[in-house]
Design a protein around this motif. Structure first.
Motif, PDB file in Angstrom:
ATOM      1  N   VAL A 263      -9.223 -12.129   7.293  1.00 58.52           N
ATOM      2  CA  VAL A 263      -8.274 -12.809   6.397  1.00 58.52           C
ATOM      3  C   VAL A 263      -8.240 -12.111   5.039  1.00 58.52           C
ATOM      4  CG1 VAL A 263      -7.796 -14.964   5.149  1.00 58.52           C
ATOM      5  CG2 VAL A 263      -8.489 -15.052   7.545  1.00 58.52           C
TER       6      VAL A 263
ATOM      7  N   ALA B 132      -6.386  -8.880   5.386  1.00 62.49           N
ATOM      8  CA  ALA B 132      -4.948  -9.122   5.548  1.00 62.49           C
ATOM      9  C   ALA B 132      -4.307  -9.475   4.207  1.00 62.49           C
ATOM     10  CB  ALA B 132      -4.725 -10.249   6.562  1.00 62.49           C
ATOM     11  N   LEU B 133      -4.977 -10.350   3.449  1.00 63.75           N
ATOM     12  CA  LEU B 133      -4.427 -10.728   2.140  1.00 63.75           C
ATOM     13  C   LEU B 133      -4.368  -9.515   1.212  1.00 63.75           C
ATOM     14  CD1 LEU B 133      -6.211 -14.158   1.463  1.00 63.75           C
ATOM     15  CD2 LEU B 133      -3.739 -13.775   1.511  1.00 63.75           C
TER      16      LEU B 133
ATOM     17  N   LEU C  81      -1.597  -7.048   2.415  1.00 60.60           N
ATOM     18  CA  LEU C  81      -0.252  -7.576   2.146  1.00 60.60           C
ATOM     19  C   LEU C  81       0.054  -7.571   0.655  1.00 60.60           C
ATOM     20  CD1 LEU C  81      -0.168 -10.512   4.720  1.00 60.60           C
ATOM     21  CD2 LEU C  81       1.452  -8.609   4.611  1.00 60.60           C
TER      22      LEU C  81
ATOM     23  N   ALA D  69      -0.665 -15.619  -4.140  1.00 60.25           N
ATOM     24  CA  ALA D  69      -1.833 -15.216  -3.356  1.00 60.25           C
ATOM     25  C   ALA D  69      -3.071 -15.150  -4.240  1.00 60.25           C
ATOM     26  CB  ALA D  69      -1.592 -13.867  -2.693  1.00 60.25           C
TER      27      ALA D  69
ATOM     28  N   SER E 183       0.005 -18.384   1.377  1.00 60.59           N
ATOM     29  CA  SER E 183       0.087 -17.046   0.780  1.00 60.59           C
ATOM     30  C   SER E 183       0.371 -16.004   1.846  1.00 60.59           C
ATOM     31  CB  SER E 183      -1.227 -16.703   0.078  1.00 60.59           C
ATOM     32  OG  SER E 183      -1.452 -17.581  -0.976  1.00 60.59           O
ATOM     33  N   LEU E 184      -0.335 -16.127   2.987  1.00 57.88           N
ATOM     34  CA  LEU E 184      -0.121 -15.156   4.064  1.00 57.88           C
ATOM     35  C   LEU E 184       1.338 -15.171   4.513  1.00 57.88           C
ATOM     36  CD1 LEU E 184      -3.368 -15.679   6.175  1.00 57.88           C
ATOM     37  CD2 LEU E 184      -2.666 -13.543   5.084  1.00 57.88           C
TER      38      LEU E 184
END
Lengths: 182, 338
Positions: A82, A85-86, A89, A125, A157-158
């Motif tokens: 996670v 990924a955050l 992104l 985010a 956020s994702l």
């Protein structure tokens, strides 16, 4: 266009660094990364079967521990995914926002508002990881009433970061790999 | 009736059968429904703060490797067994489901209200519901799923609503003090089955007090009742029974050694424990002289004690005590106006 080409790798590097720092801050805010009062070295395996056990929404139990000097990493594979990924992104969004902000000045297309708008999910985010820490720091009882909603900030956020990146690409922002050719 | 044995079997196997031992609750400042309506999410979900269900223990000497003399522990002495549960471990788990001298008990700690209480749990276990009332930990029992705010020690939702838990005296004190009273104490090990940084307290520190625990700091969550007689995080010794609630200023108690007081139509004797810096409370009329009090592993011993009824007492941050017991009597210093 060729005039701006050398700037793109720099912007990409900066966006990547911000994404990496954000991922680390996210793990720190989660408690997975922390500091030790005295330096220690070692690793320990916990209970691997707990890797899916949730502490909250999209927050998982650690299954191993790594002590590296003054840094302690409680390793949760899913929390790491996670965080990565955050961070990734966020980096893509920042890079896209930068590209869209630069483009109108050179080509007379769109407006600077496009880039700024693209950065909004990225700012949200940032709040995803820091909201609980801010609650502790600010100690505003009225804010505590919303603590249950903080957990939703991460999935929100994702989703927003993915949507925003899609929108940036739709607006003509270059892909990460092709950034230098933009 | 032929159905009686079947009914009895069904009753015996329902979750309610395994609920913790229950009795008449201590005074409640409000109806259970009021507490239910005031419940908030604390952030983590149900069992998101995992209780320790298979605790391991180590010797006091081994615990000295990582505990400082001034570190807080939650100590319990029951049927000849002394155990200490370091605050730095419980801040991550809040509940330890343990067995002391064959008795199933739960040692509970709420960092947001600075309260440690012990409960008899029967055949079930307690877990962390993820909810808060007045910033206080709301526990649930894994048999009936009833909800109990820790300070209230009574059910506010589920089959146990309106019933009180059986309490077990624990002491929230410093490691050096506990070790002085109980040199052979066992200490909860950091081998909890969970991965946490037990050298870090996410809220601050008790040794010395800083962060959320600092006397001048503010609380984080809304409460049902506010009372500014003391700063929010000022620690008081609170006790309550079915007659009412009383808060005692710890500095005044230390100064006077023994306090005789009347509240809610009852007489109480409050005895200061100079080693553990806590108070032991007894209901009933008695003239206790501090010079006649001797302290044993099980607490104070003094002439006439058998005629008195012990009442559980525990430290609490003032804001939390006042939030649960707005009508509390305060035996305070001049600053508290009591």
């Amino acid at each position: 266009m060729t005039r701006r080409a050398p700037e793109r790798p720099d912007a990409r590097l900066a966006a990547g660094a911000v994404g990496l720092v954000y991922a680390l801050v996210y793990l720190y805010a989660l408690g997975d990364l922390s500091t030790l009062p005295e330096a220690a070295w070692g690793a320990r395996m916990g209970e691997p079967a707990r890797w899916l056990d949730q502490r909250g929404l999209l927050q998982f139990e650690a299954i191993a521990m790594l002590e590296a000097g003054r840094v302690l990493w409680l390793i949760s594979p899913l929390n790491t995914v996670v965080a990565a990924a955050l961070g990734a992104l966020l980096a893509l969004n920042l890079d896209g926002a930068w590209a869209l902000w630069r483009r109108p000045a050179a080509c007379g297309l769109g407006g600077t508002g496009s880039g700024v708008l693209a950065a909004v999910p990225a700012l949200l985010a940032g709040g995803a990881c820091c909201a609980p820490s801010l609650l502790l720091l600010l100690a505003i009882p009225g804010l505590g009433a919303f603590a249950g909603l903080f957990g939703w900030l991460v999935p929100l956020s994702l989703v927003l970061l993915v949507a925003s990146r899609w929108w940036q690409r739709h607006q003509g922002a270059p892909g990460w790999a092709r950034a230098g050719l933009a | 009736m032929r159905t009686t044995p079947i009914l009895a079997l069904l009753l015996a196997t329902t979750p309610a059968w395994a609920a913790p031992p229950l009795g008449e609750p201590a005074v409640m400042g409000a109806a259970p429904a009021t507490y239910r309506d005031a419940m908030l999410s604390g952030g983590p979900g149900k069992d998101g703060i995992p209780s320790i269900d298979a605790p391991r223990f180590q010797s006091a000497a081994a615990a000295d490797d990582y505990l400082e003399p001034g570190d807080r522990v939650i100590g319990v002495y029951h049927e000849g067994v002394a155990r200490a549960y370091p605050q730095r471990i419980l801040v991550w788990h809040e509940i330890v489901n343990d067995t002391l001298a064959g008795d199933p008990v739960s040692i509970t700690y709420c960092p947001l209200t600075g309260t440690a209480l012990g409960f008899h749990r029967g055949a079930t276990e307690f877990g962390v519901s993820g909810r808060l009332v007045n910033s206080n930990l709301v526990m649930y029992d894994r048999a009936s799923d009833s909800l109990y705010p820790q300070i209230l020690a009574a059910g506010i939702q589920g089959p146990s609503e309106g019933r009180g838990l059986e309490e077990l005296r624990v002491v929230f004190t410093e490691w050096a003090s506990w070790k002085q009273r109980h040199p052979d104490t066992e200490v909860l090990s950091t081998e909890t089955g969970h991965m946490r940084n037990y050298q870090r307290d996410p809220y601050g520190a008790y040794n010395p007090k800083r962060g959320y625990y600092a006397p001048g700091s503010r609380r984080m969550f809304p409460v049902l009742n506010e009372d500014e007689r003391y700063p929010a995080k000022h620690e008081v010794l609170g006790f309550r029974d079915r007659h009412g609630a009383v808060a005692v200023d710890l500095e005044r108690l230390a100064k006077e050694a023994v306090i005789h007081t009347s509240a809610n139509g009852q007489d109480y004797v409050v005895i200061h424990d100079p080693v553990l810096d806590t108070g032991w409370v007894y209901r009933g009329a008695a003239d206790v002289d501090a010079d006649d009090v001797a302290f044993t592993e099980a607490g104070p011993r003094f002439p006439g004690q058998d005629a008195l009824e012990p009442v559980n007492a525990f430290r609490a941050m003032w804001f939390a005590w006042a939030a649960f017991y707005p009508q509390t009597t305060v035996i305070g210093d001049d600053a508290a106006g009591a």
